[in-house]
Design an enzyme around this catalytic site. Structure first.
Site, PDB file in Angstrom:
ATOM      1  N   ARG A  39     117.739  21.462 132.914  1.00  0.00           N
ATOM      2  CA  ARG A  39     118.262  20.107 133.055  1.00  0.00           C
ATOM      3  C   ARG A  39     119.675  20.162 133.609  1.00  0.00           C
ATOM      4  O   ARG A  39     120.475  21.014 133.233  1.00  0.00           O
ATOM      5  CB  ARG A  39     118.240  19.432 131.683  1.00  0.00           C
ATOM      6  CG  ARG A  39     118.807  18.039 131.670  1.00  0.00           C
ATOM      7  CD  ARG A  39     118.337  17.260 130.464  1.00  0.00           C
ATOM      8  NE  ARG A  39     118.930  17.734 129.220  1.00  0.00           N
ATOM      9  CZ  ARG A  39     118.698  17.151 128.039  1.00  0.00           C
ATOM     10  NH1 ARG A  39     117.891  16.105 127.940  1.00  0.00           N
ATOM     11  NH2 ARG A  39     119.250  17.630 126.944  1.00  0.00           N
TER      12      ARG A  39
ATOM     13  N   ASP B 228     122.489   9.894 119.645  1.00  0.00           N
ATOM     14  CA  ASP B 228     122.554  11.239 120.221  1.00  0.00           C
ATOM     15  C   ASP B 228     121.851  11.295 121.577  1.00  0.00           C
ATOM     16  O   ASP B 228     121.926  12.314 122.261  1.00  0.00           O
ATOM     17  CB  ASP B 228     121.943  12.279 119.265  1.00  0.00           C
ATOM     18  CG  ASP B 228     120.528  11.936 118.857  1.00  0.00           C
ATOM     19  OD1 ASP B 228     120.338  10.864 118.256  1.00  0.00           O
ATOM     20  OD2 ASP B 228     119.615  12.715 119.147  1.00  0.00           O
TER      21      ASP B 228
HETATM   22  P1  AMP Z   1     115.292  14.620 120.574  1.00  0.00           P
HETATM   23  O1  AMP Z   1     114.248  13.845 119.845  1.00  0.00           O
HETATM   24  O2  AMP Z   1     114.763  15.516 121.645  1.00  0.00           O
HETATM   25  O3  AMP Z   1     116.429  13.764 121.045  1.00  0.00           O
HETATM   26  O4  AMP Z   1     115.903  15.617 119.495  1.00  0.00           O
HETATM   27  C1  AMP Z   1     116.553  15.220 118.326  1.00  0.00           C
HETATM   28  C2  AMP Z   1     117.123  16.421 117.618  1.00  0.00           C
HETATM   29  O5  AMP Z   1     116.080  17.302 117.184  1.00  0.00           O
HETATM   30  C3  AMP Z   1     118.060  17.271 118.464  1.00  0.00           C
HETATM   31  O6  AMP Z   1     119.055  17.779 117.626  1.00  0.00           O
HETATM   32  C4  AMP Z   1     117.152  18.355 118.959  1.00  0.00           C
HETATM   33  O7  AMP Z   1     117.854  19.515 119.319  1.00  0.00           O
HETATM   34  C5  AMP Z   1     116.258  18.591 117.756  1.00  0.00           C
HETATM   35  N1  AMP Z   1     114.946  19.149 118.141  1.00  0.00           N
HETATM   36  C6  AMP Z   1     113.938  18.517 118.762  1.00  0.00           C
HETATM   37  N2  AMP Z   1     112.891  19.330 118.937  1.00  0.00           N
HETATM   38  C7  AMP Z   1     113.227  20.527 118.427  1.00  0.00           C
HETATM   39  C8  AMP Z   1     112.573  21.805 118.307  1.00  0.00           C
HETATM   40  N3  AMP Z   1     111.338  21.998 118.755  1.00  0.00           N
HETATM   41  N4  AMP Z   1     113.250  22.793 117.710  1.00  0.00           N
HETATM   42  C9  AMP Z   1     114.501  22.611 117.238  1.00  0.00           C
HETATM   43  N5  AMP Z   1     115.164  21.454 117.320  1.00  0.00           N
HETATM   44  C10 AMP Z   1     114.549  20.411 117.907  1.00  0.00           C
HETATM   45 MG    MG Z   2     118.110  14.070 121.940  1.00  0.00          MG
END
Ligand code: AMP
Ligand code: MG
Length: 492
Positions: free
Chosen positions: A174, A250
């Protein structure tokens, strides 16, 4: 020759509590499935070298390029209204920053590259489906002219990830103006670390709002600046029917780019209450709620900045409220100007707002396809006799006829020729958007048959959204009833 990234890393030079130093976790059998060659060139990278075995290893997180200073960024965030004091990059690693051909500093980040100290219970990995979805939708947004993070590459890891089922693992590279979010400010504010908030604000001003550094009250100006960019961004989303799906703090970028494509989707039939995300049970992030949520998120940012505004808390709150109060006007101005352009108006008059709103209401009542209505309206503006193609999108065509009579009368008050109006409308009303059923079909072909031809073709069509491309006309079609996608998933 080896792959060379001309890294200049400024975020990694901030204090140690801004991030955790961590390298990607090597994977067994990396294979590059897509390189965005024009973007690579724009970033000053050699696309041919990135397509070598060494390039694939880098883009899948198996090898680290020279000059990288890999970090996972710390951030917090409100998720569906609930504050989580520590989130952070749980499955993403910033390799470093490069300066692109426009002189803009850009982050190069791997997403799905293994666990970090912020992974909590997650595996740090990404499945192929969500990687392809983010690639497609972010590149489509860029082609539509909407500020967004970009996708430089997608690679499969050769390893499986376990979600509800076993899926192929993948890594997305990205590219972003930066990955600093509202939640990054919240991380320091939640710890009472005013110095951290100030250092972050200074970094953000230097990087994203350099003109503000010399203003009298740079932190006030920063809040104003972020509000302006978010107001503009959300207006742009609404104008193309985009639903972000997870507008957590976030996932709200300080630079004003669209970031974090999860269960995002484009609307087919116009309905402001549209929600696709399976986890958004209350419709918090519904299409029509997005402006309100953007303001909610910006209010969280303002709270973080209060200690920088004034030592007098009351005064700081008053000043923040005055700045937040500008959001509505900025959003409405951008949204209404965009809507006027969508129906072909070159000027603004009393009554225009009601005219467009009446069209939107008729579309909602008559299940009219959002994208096709405006695209075909462009043709009707060029030649009113061709308006049958718009009429047929409304379950009750007379609703369109009544509106169209008022519209044509309004257009007659402007001097532009039908041809000029048609061209102007075609340049803001896309023919092609990443329709959910198309995205799903591409993901299914890649995941179950290792077939990337549909992915390539969809990307090609979406790279020129405002051109007709008769050979790909079917890509403009809404889903048939049995192709309709009702829900999208985060896939994390
Ligand atoms: P997102 O829903 O992608 O915005 O992620 C929200 C949070 O969850 C962020 O802190 C991500 O880094 C964490 N996160 C999402 N998927 C994973 C994963 N498979 N392993 C570790 N952290 C994750
Ligand atoms: Mg995120």
């Amino acid at each position: 020759m080896t792959v060379h990234f001309p890294f200049q890393n400024t975020y990694a030079a901030l204090p140690a509590n801004f991030f955790a130093r961590v390298a990607p976790t090597p994977v067994s059998a990396p294979r590059l499935i897509k390189l965005n060659r024009p973007l690579a060139i724009h970033l000053g990278l050699d696309p041919d070298l990135l397509e070598t075995a060494e390039g694939a290893e880098i883009l899948a997180g198996k090898a680290l390029p020279a000059g990288a200073d890999p970090i996972a960024m710390a951030y917090a965030g409100h998720q569906f209204g609930q504050f989580v004091p520590q989130l952070g990059d749980g499955r993403a690693i910033l390799l470093g920053e490069v300066i692109d051909r426009d002189g803009v500093r850009r982050d190069i980040q791997l997403k799905g590259s293994g666990p970090t100290p912020f992974s909590r219970r997650g595996d740090g990995r990404a499945a192929l489906g969500p990687v392809l979805r983010e690639y497609i939708v972010s590149e489509a947004m860029a082609a539509l002219g909407i500020p967004t993070t970009r996708s430089l590459a997608a690679a499969i890891t050769g390893e499986n990830v376990i979600r509800e089922t076993v899926l192929p693992g993948a890594v997305l590279t990205r590219v972003a103006a930066s990955h600093i979010r509202v939640g990054t400010f919240q991380y320091f504010a939640a710890r009472g670390d005013v110095e951290g908030v100030r250092q972050l604000a200074d970094h953000v001003i230097a990087r994203h709002y350099p003109d503000l550094a010399l203003t009298e009250r740079p932190y006030h100006a920063l809040l104003k600046g972020v509000i302006g960019r978010q107001a503009e961004l959300v207006a742009r989303w609404l104008l193309v029917g985009f639903i972000h799906g997870v507008m957590n703090t976030d996932n709200t970028s300080i630079s004003g780019e669209t970031i974090d494509y999860g269960p995002c989707a484009f609307m087919d039939d116009y309905d402001p209450a549209t929600v696709f995300s399976s986890i958004d049970e209350l419709g918090r992030y519904a299409y029509g709620n997005q402006p309100r949520i953007a303001l909610w998120n910006l209010t969280r940012l303002a709270e973080c900045l209060l200690p920088l505004f004034s030592e007098d808390k009351e005064k700081a709150i008053e000043e923040a409220q005055a700045i937040l109060g500008e959001f509505a006007g900025k959003f409405t101005a951008a949204y209404q100007a965009g809507l006027r352009r969508k129906i072909g108006l070159f000027t603004a008059r009393d009554g225009d707002e009601a005219l467009v709103q009446d069209l939107l209401d008729a579309m909602a009542k008559n299940q009219a396809d959002f994208t096709l209505t405006f695209r075909r309206l462009s043709e009707a503006a060029g030649d009113p006799a061709s308006d049958h193609s718009v009429r047929e999108l409304f379950t009750d065509a007379s609703a369109y006829d009544e509106w169209a009579a008022r519209w044509l009368e309004r257009l007659a008050a402007e001097p532009q020729s039908p041809e000029e109006r048609r061209n102007a409308m075609r340049s803001v009303n896309p023919a092609f958007i990443p329709r959910n059923h198309r995205v799903e079909a591409v993901i299914a072909a890649a995941t179950t048959k290792d077939d990337y031809a549909p992915f390539e073709e969809l990307l090609k069509v979406l790279s020129r959204p405002y051109e007709d491309q008769p050979e790909f006309a079917a890509y403009a079609d809404p889903p048939l009833p049995d192709q309709r996608v009702m829900q999208t998933f985060c896939g994390t």
